[in-house]
Design an enzyme around this catalytic site. Structure first.
Site, PDB file in Angstrom:
ATOM      1  N   GLY A 108       0.290  -1.588   0.107  1.00 37.13           N
ATOM      2  CA  GLY A 108       0.234   0.181   0.414  1.00 37.13           C
ATOM      3  C   GLY A 108       1.196   1.849   0.012  1.00 37.13           C
ATOM      4  O   GLY A 108       2.138   1.438  -1.048  1.00 37.13           O
ATOM      5  N   ASP A 127       8.127  -5.560  15.337  1.00 35.75           N
ATOM      6  CA  ASP A 127       6.358  -5.501  15.617  1.00 35.75           C
ATOM      7  C   ASP A 127       7.079  -4.400  16.575  1.00 35.75           C
ATOM      8  O   ASP A 127       7.781  -4.099  17.265  1.00 35.75           O
ATOM      9  CB  ASP A 127       6.269  -6.366  16.573  1.00 35.75           C
ATOM     10  CG  ASP A 127       5.083  -5.449  17.542  1.00 35.75           C
ATOM     11  OD1 ASP A 127       4.541  -4.615  17.155  1.00 35.75           O
ATOM     12  OD2 ASP A 127       4.334  -6.019  18.049  1.00 35.75           O
ATOM     13  N   ASN A 185       4.479   5.093   9.132  1.00 38.36           N
ATOM     14  CA  ASN A 185       3.788   4.801   7.977  1.00 38.36           C
ATOM     15  C   ASN A 185       2.764   3.537   9.014  1.00 38.36           C
ATOM     16  O   ASN A 185       1.430   3.653   8.221  1.00 38.36           O
ATOM     17  CB  ASN A 185       3.903   4.603   6.867  1.00 38.36           C
ATOM     18  CG  ASN A 185       2.667   4.279   6.056  1.00 38.36           C
ATOM     19  OD1 ASN A 185       1.749   4.257   5.547  1.00 38.36           O
ATOM     20  ND2 ASN A 185       3.099   3.076   5.559  1.00 38.36           N
ATOM     21  N   LEU A 213     -18.749   3.593  19.058  1.00 40.38           N
ATOM     22  CA  LEU A 213     -17.700   3.496  19.991  1.00 40.38           C
ATOM     23  C   LEU A 213     -18.899   2.155  21.125  1.00 40.38           C
ATOM     24  O   LEU A 213     -18.461   2.257  22.272  1.00 40.38           O
ATOM     25  CB  LEU A 213     -17.553   4.787  20.902  1.00 40.38           C
ATOM     26  CG  LEU A 213     -17.204   5.261  22.056  1.00 40.38           C
ATOM     27  CD1 LEU A 213     -15.737   4.333  22.490  1.00 40.38           C
ATOM     28  CD2 LEU A 213     -17.028   5.995  22.704  1.00 40.38           C
ATOM     29  N   ALA A 214     -19.875   2.436  21.125  1.00 42.38           N
ATOM     30  CA  ALA A 214     -20.513   1.925  21.840  1.00 42.38           C
ATOM     31  C   ALA A 214     -20.939   0.283  22.062  1.00 42.38           C
ATOM     32  O   ALA A 214     -21.124  -0.467  22.730  1.00 42.38           O
ATOM     33  CB  ALA A 214     -22.805   2.397  21.956  1.00 42.38           C
ATOM     34  N   TYR A 216      -9.213   5.310  16.298  1.00 41.64           N
ATOM     35  CA  TYR A 216      -8.551   5.235  15.311  1.00 41.64           C
ATOM     36  C   TYR A 216      -8.613   7.102  15.073  1.00 41.64           C
ATOM     37  O   TYR A 216      -7.486   7.729  14.898  1.00 41.64           O
ATOM     38  CB  TYR A 216      -9.115   4.567  13.818  1.00 41.64           C
ATOM     39  CG  TYR A 216      -8.164   4.908  12.464  1.00 41.64           C
ATOM     40  CD1 TYR A 216      -7.273   4.117  12.513  1.00 41.64           C
ATOM     41  CD2 TYR A 216      -8.583   6.134  11.234  1.00 41.64           C
ATOM     42  CE1 TYR A 216      -6.662   4.501  10.697  1.00 41.64           C
ATOM     43  CE2 TYR A 216      -8.236   6.382  11.013  1.00 41.64           C
ATOM     44  CZ  TYR A 216      -6.381   5.267  10.106  1.00 41.64           C
ATOM     45  OH  TYR A 216      -6.242   6.205   8.707  1.00 41.64           O
ATOM     46  N   LYS A 244      -5.060   9.197  15.424  1.00 38.82           N
ATOM     47  CA  LYS A 244      -4.493  10.015  13.906  1.00 38.82           C
ATOM     48  C   LYS A 244      -4.171  11.200  14.404  1.00 38.82           C
ATOM     49  O   LYS A 244      -3.483  12.580  14.549  1.00 38.82           O
ATOM     50  CB  LYS A 244      -5.290   9.743  12.808  1.00 38.82           C
ATOM     51  CG  LYS A 244      -4.992   8.488  12.448  1.00 38.82           C
ATOM     52  CD  LYS A 244      -3.685   8.156  12.007  1.00 38.82           C
ATOM     53  CE  LYS A 244      -3.534   6.686  10.936  1.00 38.82           C
ATOM     54  NZ  LYS A 244      -1.968   6.738  10.911  1.00 38.82           N
TER      55      LYS A 244
END
Length: 458
Positions: free
Chosen positions: A229, A272, A299, A308-309, A364, A368
């Site tokens: 990617g 890792d 990256n 979220l629930a 996520y 970020k």
């Protein structure tokens, strides 16, 4: 994944049908190829004052035809509007209205670039109003352009001028095909200490048409999450630009990682990045193979999407561990190590999800957004030296991940940007390579979106 609709509407009959029906008609973007000419047609430099005059002289030295006023009917490769002397909103009318004439004359893939001073650098209300007004005007122009043209800005901080090496480096990037999917964005630049190593290097890469196609020659770069990617494309572009590349990914991706390493004539390191000794192993590998490291591209990232629930601790914690906690730990060790160059570059991959949020991605988006906060705060540790830290925030990019989005949703996502299409991994890679170069020595703590202007108002 290929955008079949884009390919279709760029053929004669389907293009005419799309126009008649009022459907989106995205253009094929002008992307970079080694040896490209920045401007085949003249470039307009609009605006009055010493800054505009000096910039026009520099562009003439780049073997570019320069116009100081619009000539009716003459095609333009770009229009650069210099507004560094704007002292009140009234000062914007003449140059912006001339820019309005110029955008009609832009060739496909043309560029509009505004140069302005930061509203944060003044306490004068009229000056601040003018400077912030330019920001809004340029972003609006970006929404209006068609045929693959883009509009962006360069913000001069402190005593930076229109012809500083770092300003010219940003200008060259925005004029080039490297910035194809950067639209409606602003790059803040600062001047560099005269005769510093960073200043001299930036000056070399900002100089005229003789700039080498391999500006990263002699540099060693590390790219995490490089097995496929966007990471694999970043490794490819850095190698194309002359860097020696170390590609890093988890052992499970070892076979793919080896293929990427072979394709860029680099070396592979399986590890890792969440391991406490990840940075130490990377630094040891770079020291043994190449004597040091100049560029680190964070990256590697994962998604574990859930409302979220319905989120559980393992999904939340794994995303935070990979996407931000590992970078914080690694950066501390990089800064403390003599193996990391005194003119080193750290570039982190953020996301527009970290700016605007995204349904089902609270973990996520937190990671970020955390990258953005880290970059802005850690820039202070780099300020005044030769090192920089910046972030690139991709929007909708055509990858294996976005190919899994339901077809109708994917089509809508593609057409929401001002460029009416998704970006390609190479668009992200080109921006990373620019920020890794000496030409970006005066850019620090910035978040540059590669999103085709797909955020409302951004």
């Amino acid at each position: 994944m290929a955008d079949t609709y884009l390919d279709l509407v760029n053929t004669p009959l389907p293009g005419r049908i799309a126009k008649a029906l009022g459907l989106p008609r995205p253009s094929v973007l002008r992307r970079y190829s080694p040896g490209e000419t920045l401007a085949l047609d003249p470039v307009l430099v609009a605006g009055a004052g010493a800054g505009a005059d000096a910039l026009a002289d520099v562009l003439l030295g780049w073997d570019i035809e320069v116009r100081r006023h619009v000539l009716p009917g003459e095609k333009l490769s770009a229009a650069v509007v210099v507004l560094d002397r704007a002292a009140s909103p009234a000062d914007l009318a003449a140059p912006m209205l001339e820019l309005g004439q110029a955008v009609r004359l832009l060739v496909p893939g043309g560029r509009v670039i505004g140069l302005l001073r930061s509203s944060a650098d003044t306490t004068n209300p009229a000056e601040a109003a003018a400077r912030q007004g330019i920001d809004g005007a340029i972003r609006s122009v970006a929404h209006e352009l068609r045929n693959g043209a883009t509009a962006n800005g360069i913000v001069l901080r402190g005593d930076a001028t229109t012809t500083d090496a770092t300003t010219l480096g940003a200008l060259r990037f925005l004029l080039s095909g490297r910035s194809a999917y950067v639209d409606g964005q602003f790059i803040e630049v600062t001047s560099l200490p005269a005769a510093s190593a960073a200043d001299l290097a930036a000056a070399d890469t900002a100089a005229g048409e003789g700039v080498p196609d391999q500006p990263l020659t002699g540099k060693t770069a590390v790219v995490t999450g490089a097995a496929r990617g966007i990471g694999a494309k970043i490794a490819e572009v850095l190698a194309r630009d002359g860097a020696r590349v170390i590609v890093v990914d988890v052992p499970a991706a070892g076979e793919q990682l080896a293929r990427v390493a072979n394709s860029v004539s680099g070396t592979a390191l399986q590890l890792d990045i969440t391991a406490p000794d990840a940075a130490a192993r990377i630094l040891d590998h770079a020291a043994q193979r190449y004597g040091g490291v100049d560029i680190v591209v964070h990256n590697a990232g994962i998604t574990r999407d859930k409302l979220l629930a319905n989120m559980d601790a393992s999904r939340w914690d794994s995303v935070i561990a990979v996407n931000i906690a590992s970078q914080l730990r690694m950066n501390e060790q990089l800064l403390a190590s003599p193996v990391f160059s005194g003119t080193g570059r750290i570039i982190s991959l953020a996301s527009t999800s970290g700016i605007a949020g995204n349904r089902g991605q609270s973990n996520y988006a937190a990671s970020k957004a955390g990258v953005i906060g880290m970059v802005r705060a850690q820039a202070a540790a780099f300020d005044g030296g030769g090192r920089t830290i910046n972030a690139v925030a991709p929007g909708f990019i055509e990858t294996d991940m976005t190919a899994k989005i339901p077809p109708l949703t994917r089509q809508v996502a593609r057409r929401l940007s001002s460029l009416q299409q998704g970006g390609l991994p190479v668009d992200v890679a080109e921006t990373v390579a620019f920020l890794a170069s000496d030409a970006a020595a005066g850019i620090n703590g910035q978040v540059l979106r590669v999103c085709g202007q797909n955020l409302v108002g951004a």
